[in-house]
Design a protein around this motif. Structure first.
Motif, PDB file in Angstrom:
ATOM      1  N   GLN A 357       0.830  -1.205   0.000  1.00 44.77           N
ATOM      2  CA  GLN A 357       0.000   0.000   0.000  1.00 44.77           C
ATOM      3  C   GLN A 357       0.862   1.252   0.000  1.00 44.77           C
ATOM      4  O   GLN A 357       0.630   2.192  -0.761  1.00 44.77           O
ATOM      5  N   ASP A 360       2.744   1.836  -3.357  1.00 48.32           N
ATOM      6  CA  ASP A 360       1.918   2.394  -4.434  1.00 48.32           C
ATOM      7  C   ASP A 360       1.774   3.910  -4.287  1.00 48.32           C
ATOM      8  O   ASP A 360       1.823   4.650  -5.276  1.00 48.32           O
ATOM      9  N   GLN A 532     -18.586  -1.931   4.911  1.00 47.56           N
ATOM     10  CA  GLN A 532     -17.686  -3.033   5.212  1.00 47.56           C
ATOM     11  C   GLN A 532     -17.293  -2.998   6.684  1.00 47.56           C
ATOM     12  O   GLN A 532     -17.385  -1.959   7.355  1.00 47.56           O
ATOM     13  N   ARG A 638      -0.834  -8.000  -0.814  1.00 52.18           N
ATOM     14  CA  ARG A 638      -1.415  -7.038  -1.752  1.00 52.18           C
ATOM     15  C   ARG A 638      -2.732  -7.565  -2.328  1.00 52.18           C
ATOM     16  O   ARG A 638      -3.715  -6.826  -2.430  1.00 52.18           O
ATOM     17  N   SER A 642      -6.248  -5.727  -1.724  1.00 47.88           N
ATOM     18  CA  SER A 642      -6.841  -5.146  -2.938  1.00 47.88           C
ATOM     19  C   SER A 642      -8.265  -5.651  -3.132  1.00 47.88           C
ATOM     20  O   SER A 642      -9.170  -4.873  -3.486  1.00 47.88           O
ATOM     21  N   ARG A 643      -8.478  -6.930  -2.892  1.00 44.14           N
ATOM     22  CA  ARG A 643      -9.830  -7.487  -3.026  1.00 44.14           C
ATOM     23  C   ARG A 643     -10.783  -6.821  -2.037  1.00 44.14           C
ATOM     24  O   ARG A 643     -11.921  -6.497  -2.386  1.00 44.14           O
ATOM     25  N   ALA A 645     -10.407  -3.810  -0.600  1.00 47.11           N
ATOM     26  CA  ALA A 645     -10.579  -2.399  -0.943  1.00 47.11           C
ATOM     27  C   ALA A 645     -11.495  -2.226  -2.142  1.00 47.11           C
ATOM     28  O   ALA A 645     -12.208  -1.213  -2.255  1.00 47.11           O
ATOM     29  N   GLN A 646     -11.514  -3.203  -3.054  1.00 51.16           N
ATOM     30  CA  GLN A 646     -12.365  -3.117  -4.241  1.00 51.16           C
ATOM     31  C   GLN A 646     -13.782  -3.614  -3.987  1.00 51.16           C
ATOM     32  O   GLN A 646     -14.586  -3.707  -4.914  1.00 51.16           O
ATOM     33  N   GLY A 647     -14.085  -3.940  -2.720  1.00 54.71           N
ATOM     34  CA  GLY A 647     -15.444  -4.317  -2.368  1.00 54.71           C
ATOM     35  C   GLY A 647     -15.810  -5.752  -2.635  1.00 54.71           C
ATOM     36  O   GLY A 647     -16.999  -6.100  -2.691  1.00 54.71           O
ATOM     37  N   GLU A 648     -14.822  -6.647  -2.807  1.00 55.27           N
ATOM     38  CA  GLU A 648     -15.117  -8.052  -3.069  1.00 55.27           C
ATOM     39  C   GLU A 648     -15.471  -8.824  -1.806  1.00 55.27           C
ATOM     40  O   GLU A 648     -15.778 -10.010  -1.867  1.00 55.27           O
ATOM     41  N   VAL A 664      -9.484   2.011   4.164  1.00 57.11           N
ATOM     42  CA  VAL A 664     -10.585   1.713   3.248  1.00 57.11           C
ATOM     43  C   VAL A 664     -11.788   2.558   3.664  1.00 57.11           C
ATOM     44  O   VAL A 664     -12.334   2.370   4.749  1.00 57.11           O
ATOM     45  N   GLN A 666     -14.879   2.559   3.002  1.00 57.20           N
ATOM     46  CA  GLN A 666     -16.158   1.894   3.222  1.00 57.20           C
ATOM     47  C   GLN A 666     -16.236   1.176   4.574  1.00 57.20           C
ATOM     48  O   GLN A 666     -17.303   0.661   4.937  1.00 57.20           O
TER      49      GLN A 666
END
Length: 849
Positions: A357, A360, A532, A638, A642-643, A645-648, A664, A666
């Motif tokens: 994180q 990036d 979340q 990562r 990433s999953r 943070a992307q709402g998965e 995050v 959410q």
């Protein structure tokens, strides 16, 4: 695999030890011939030895060398080049340097830093050098023992002595029948006599495995040199593609673009139109990310950046900001002018999971000037990154604890993010250094600022920046302190309210779930509100231990004095038991091994059980688990974050890894499932650590537009730590902790040195601990030293990985550990331990277990 013939007796020849240069300084005169004094890395014979420089090799101090030592090839560091030998050495028998592995690494200031680490942490200099260098540079051949099964007559092992039989059993139990001699020495008492017996019988053989060395990675490249050569139509197409891409491509890339074979390109090369040549390719090259521009700062952030930019000389800056206050943006904007000045910055994080994180964000701001360095990289990746850091170009290095030794020539700023975290302290192997302490020394040498960023400062850092009138003065610090605060979150978002739930009342109300009714209600609303949540559990696994309800038998590790943890990842998988100390694992039995009863019950909770209970009670929720069991593979940190943070996923269940760096928007719910597991540990820092962990994980909630909430489940709602977490005021809690530490004479009002002894022989390690304690106590009383010796005593967990452990603890006035260690000659205690007993000296330990 090529092998060397092992000689029965190592002849070191005339590589006689030489005295170290005065003050540990290097002499910087290069030579194409003559003699060089080399600090060699060989167990039992670490020191400075003299070698001849071959005519074809140029060596200067600071080079990493490969040299012969007895029957081995070992790594070493060139210390001093001389034109003549001393009279005590015979030039005819002095051996030649084999090769130069890497040139010009150790600068004079860097060499002084390594000496400082070795002296303070009572560690041989070469062990510090090994920590500073990437793996593979100081290669060492290993002595190995290999079984010869065809030479062993049936039943003949019955007549062997005990040690020889144990060696034979271990070799037979290994798939290849091959172990290092160091391993056998550590795990078999009297291994030397046993090996001699087996060698005489011809049942085993001894050999040297040559060192493996990390080298630059080479890859074929294609370069256009003559576009007018006579080519076939197909060959001309390939050349046209190469021209459109600048006339230079990797061979594999060109083959993919043209859908052709390497024979076509080689035919073009034979006509002189292109040349094929090997070129180095970096293994640690970072993928580009979309660029970013500096964010608008709050008033407090702008004041912090301006204060840091105005600093001259070495300072220690405590950037004390609440969770979500934008400390990372302060780091970024403080580093930008450092790079413009042609200097470099070093950023340390406590966990590998934080680096993706943070990397990036830094890549988006600084692009190709960012480097990453940590232990999860391959040896080749660390080697390539390390060589890039040697360049004098401005760059930003992001890494974990070991990156504090990054060889940056022009260091302009050091940042320790989450400076309170205990991961910055190394427990083993030696040197047991703290990255924050070494960072203070580096900042003092480089005359640059050190920024310590955190929402929950370590008590040692807090008292340095907030000295109290009623407390005794602490020893002078190497850096001038400066305190900067970020009291508010970005966009003035409020801190999430923290609600403490008394689980005793839940039980009285008939709720036997691991989730309170309030937490169940909050979890049930997540999907409806498209939000979340994060659930924190201090342990991984499913259950803490497995016990028989008929006889009380507990399933324990055969190698450690701890219970086995029950793991059950999915309903369709086979459950298993694992030791979290040595890694031993076995299947879950159907019956009690002691009484045969089928009534085995799982007690306690871990992240696996929390995730399973979530799925059972809330089948619609999407769940991810984030702990060391699910992040073992490269890139898994990562990928999981990433999953999420992307709402998965709706809920992230994890251990202490959740407390660091997760941002995050959410996330509106944080649940601390079992806070009591953090409170009642046999450690004087337990309260401080529990406060830090719970405050940090609570800070993951409410970072976006929606407000957050934190639910803390506990059976001890009146505990001072729980009350301090709920009030979200650390000043009062830290003041109480300071008073307790002062009354008990614990750090920061004293310094402690922990002597850890371990051995596979229980009697030997106990006798050694008692003998060392008696010797130290006699010396303390005779010299009237101002220190207290506690122990010897068995460790809290006596046996780990078949090794029995005993501890000695020295308590002395703050700032006096180094002088006390010198007077007691602690560094020499290792030579007084038997071969089967290992001794580790831990100065300023954080872990006393």
């Amino acid at each position: 695999m090529p092998q060397f013939v092992l000689q029965p007796d190592l002849d070191l020849g005339a590589i006689a030890p030489r005295p170290m240069c005065a003050e540990g300084n290097l002499s910087y005169s290069a030579s194409r011939a003559g003699w060089v004094e080399v600090l060699v890395d060989c167990p039992g014979a670490q020191g400075v030895y003299t070698y001849r420089i071959p005519e074809e090799i140029t060596i200067q101090p600071g080079d990493i060398l490969s040299v012969p030592f007895g029957g081995q090839q070992v790594g070493g560091v060139a210390i001093q080049v001389t034109a003549a030998l001393t009279e005590a050495l015979d030039a005819a028998v002095v051996r030649d340097v084999e090769d130069v592995v890497c040139r010009g690494f150790f600068s004079p200031t860097y060499w002084a830093l390594l000496h400082q680490v070795a002296d303070y942490y009572c560690t041989p200099l070469m062990q510090v050098v090994r920590v500073a260098l990437p793996p593979g540079l100081l290669g060492r051949s290993q002595r190995r023992i290999r079984l010869r099964p065809d030479a062993i007559p049936p039943g003949a092992e019955e007549f062997l002595q005990t040690a020889a039989r144990q060696i034979l059993e271990r070799l037979r139990g290994q798939k290849q029948g091959d172990y290092t001699w160091n391993y056998l020495q550590r795990n078999v008492r009297g291994a030397k006599r046993g090996l001699q017996d087996l060698l005489q019988r011809g049942w085993v053989e001894s050999y040297l495995e040559p060192p493996s060395r990390v080298r630059p990675k080479q890859q074929l490249a294609v370069t256009l040199v003559d576009s007018a050569a006579a080519l076939s139509p197909r060959q001309q197409e390939v050349v046209d593609v190469l021209r459109r891409h600048g006339g230079d491509l990797w061979l594999q890339d060109l083959l993919q673009l043209c859908c052709t074979s390497s024979s076509v390109v080689r035919a073009i090369a034979a006509k002189g139109a292109v040349i094929l040549h090997h070129r180095e390719v970096l293994r640690a090259d970072l993928a580009p990310v979309p660029p970013d521009i500096p964010k608008s700062l709050t008033v407090a952030q702008a004041e912090a950046v301006q204060a840091i930019a105005a600093l001259e000389g070495p300072h220690q800056v405590l950037l004390h900001g609440v969770t979500g206050s934008g400390k990372t943006e302060v780091y970024l904007q403080a580093i930008a002018p450092i790079l413009q000045q042609g200097k470099s910055a070093l950023v340390l994080v406590p966990e590998i999971g934080l680096t993706p994180q943070l990397t990036d964000r830094f890549l988006a701001r600084f692009g190709g000037r960012v480097r990453v360095y940590h232990s999860a990289l391959s040896d080749g990746e660390r080697y390539d990154t390390w060589r890039q850091m040697l360049q004098a170009t401005p760059q930003v290095v992001i890494g974990t604890r070991s990156a504090i030794f990054a060889p940056l020539p022009q260091l302009g700023l050091i940042v320790l993010d989450e400076e309170h975290d205990s991961s910055f302290k190394q427990d083993q192997p030696a040197p047991c250094y703290h990255a924050r302490t070494v960072a203070q020394w580096r900042a003092a040498q480089a005359q640059c600022p050190l920024i310590l960023g955190t929402a929950t400062p370590a008590l040692d850092t807090w008292i340095t920046h907030h000295p109290a009138a009623n407390l005794p003065p602490l020893p002078p610090q190497p850096l001038r302190p400066l305190n900067l605060t970020l009291p508010d979150r970005i966009h003035a978002r409020p801190l999430p309210p923290i609600r403490v739930i008394d689980m005793r009342q839940e039980l009285q109300a008939g709720n036997r779930s691991i989730f309170s009714r309030s937490l169940q209600q909050a979890l049930g609303q997540l999907r409806q509100k498209r939000q979340q949540g994060i659930l924190f559990m201090h342990r991984r696994g499913h259950s803490t231990f497995v016990s028989c309800r008929s006889c009380g038998y507990v399933m324990e590790c055969p190698h450690c004095d701890v219970s086995l943890t029950y793991h059950h990842t999915q309903a369709e998988t086979v459950p298993y038991l694992r030791c979290h100390y040595c890694g031993y694992g076995r299947s879950h039995p159907d019956q009690c091994p002691d009484c045969g009863s089928p009534y085995l019950k799982h007690f306690g909770s871990g992240t696996q059980r929390v995730a399973q209970e979530l799925l059972r009670q809330f089948p619609d929720l999407r769940i991810l688990r984030y702990d060391s069991d699910t992040t073992r593979t490269k890139g898994s940190h990562r990928a999981l974050l990433s999953r999420f943070a992307q709402g998965e996923a709706d809920v992230l269940v994890g251990t202490q890894m959740l407390t660091k760096g997760i941002d995050v928007p959410q996330v509106t719910l944080v649940g601390i499932v079992a806070a009591d597991g953090l409170l009642h540990l046999a450690d004087y820092r337990a309260g401080e650590r529990a406060f830090q962990i719970m405050t940090q994980v609570a800070g993951r909630a409410g970072r976006g537009a929606e407000p957050g909430q934190v639910l803390v489940q506990t059976y001890s709602p009146q505990h001072p730590v729980i009350e301090a977490v709920q009030s979200q005021k650390d000043a009062g809690f830290l003041a109480t902790e300071l008073a307790q530490r002062q009354a008990l004479r614990y750090p920061p009002f004293s310094q402690i040195v922990l002597l850890r002894l371990s051995s596979p022989d229980a009697a030997e390690v106990r006798q050694t601990a008692e003998a060392l304690a008696a010797s130290l106590q006699t010396r303390i009383q005779a010299d009237q030293l101002d220190c207290e010796l506690l122990g010897p005593a068995p460790a809290a967990i006596l046996r780990v990985a078949r090794r029995y452990r005993w501890h000695l603890l020295l308590k002395c006035p703050a700032g006096s550990a180094q002088s006390l260690a010198a007077r007691l000659e602690l560094a020499q205690l290792r030579s007084r331990c038997p071969a089967v007993v290992s001794l580790t000296l831990d100065v300023d330990p954080l872990n006393l277990l």
